[in-house]
Scaffold this active site. Structure first.
Site, mmCIF file in Angstrom:
data_model
loop_
_atom_site.group_PDB
_atom_site.id
_atom_site.type_symbol
_atom_site.label_atom_id
_atom_site.label_comp_id
_atom_site.label_asym_id
_atom_site.label_seq_id
_atom_site.Cartn_x
_atom_site.Cartn_y
_atom_site.Cartn_z
ATOM 1 N N SER A 174 0.802 -1.223 0.000
ATOM 2 C CA SER A 174 0.000 0.000 0.000
ATOM 3 C C SER A 174 0.835 1.273 0.000
ATOM 4 C CB SER A 174 -0.950 0.019 1.211
ATOM 5 O OG SER A 174 -0.243 0.311 2.390
ATOM 6 N N LYS A 212 1.301 4.508 7.409
ATOM 7 C CA LYS A 212 0.563 5.321 6.438
ATOM 8 C C LYS A 212 0.987 6.785 6.539
ATOM 9 C CE LYS A 212 -2.281 2.166 4.731
ATOM 10 N NZ LYS A 212 -1.511 1.032 5.263
#
Length: 253
Positions: A174, A212
């Site tokens: 990701s 993230k």
């Protein structure tokens, strides 16, 4: 918008940090920008600090940290910016993101880290230091909160700045557009605060951990992936605790 000289100095410092692991000297900066005195460099650095592009690490010699790069080029002057000349920067994985204010350019140390745990050596000219290695963290989906294993990893000292650090192994894809790949080992500076746009280790509901990009949106926090296949995760800010900020990356070849 930065002036041309401010822009050139920022890119020169950023390139020097990526190539050598430490800040250029004032003489090197003065010569690179063709200035007559170091006072001009002091003024440019102060201006970049005021605009939150650069930070000085106090009590350390030759210690500058690039916080972000400009989104736009300086006004045309008939002379190309400094970054377009001279040796190329250290090779890093390609990214679809522009050189935006919040983009992370991995400081990649290549090598054979297959036996890197339990005191295995990662030799560098600059020396090395042992950090706690907390195992795999999901870069695709959050996983259970980290548990200390007692394992350690030896990393080059030039990846580290001030503060306390630890290491994690990335699982998932990701964050690939930020140059962070499955199996990479990321170096995290421990801390519970972060600026918008920084890549962080976030603990959600005291149970899930993920790597993230942080974005505050009023009373919520967006945990943004760097892969178009994934959607940001929006979480109330009181359910998120920052566990540290990304500062470096190791890759096995």
């Amino acid at each position: 918008m930065l002036t041309r000289k401010q822009h050139e100095l920022l890119l020169f410092i950023d390139r020097h940090l990526k190539q050598t692991g430490f800040s250029p000297s004032f003489d090197e900066m003065k010569d690179a920008l063709n200035l007559r005195s170091k006072s001009g460099i002091h003024r440019l650095i102060s201006a970049l600090e005021e605009r939150d592009f650069l930070r000085r690490r106090h009590h350390r010699a030759r210690a500058l940290e690039v916080l972000r790069l400009p989104e736009t080029m300086p006004a045309a002057t008939g002379k190309p910016p400094l970054a377009e000349s001279g040796p190329p920067p250290v090779t890093a994985p390609a990214t679809d993101e522009s050189a935006a204010a919040e983009s992370f350019v991995p400081n990649v140390i290549k090598g054979d880290f297959a036996n890197r745990l339990a005191g295995a050596s990662v030799a560098t000219e600059a020396g090395a230091i042992h950090l706690p290695f907390y195992g795999r963290i999901a870069a695709g989906q959050p996983i259970e909160a980290l548990r200390e294993t007692g394992a350690q990893i030896e990393v080059p000292m030039n990846l580290l700045g001030h503060g306390e650090h630890y290491a994690l192994e990335v699982a998932g894809d990701s964050m690939i557009e930020a140059g962070i790949l499955d199996g990479d080992t990321v170096i995290i500076r421990r801390g519970d605060v972060a600026q918008n746009g920084q890549i962080v280790v976030a603990l959600i509901d005291d149970q899930e951990v993920t790597l993230k990009r942080l974005r505050r949106r009023g009373s919520t926090i967006a945990l943004e992936p760097a892969n178009a296949r994934y959607e940001p995760r929006i979480v109330p800010s009181d359910r998120v605790r920052i566990q540290g900020q990304l500062v470096g990356l190791l890759r096995r070849y």
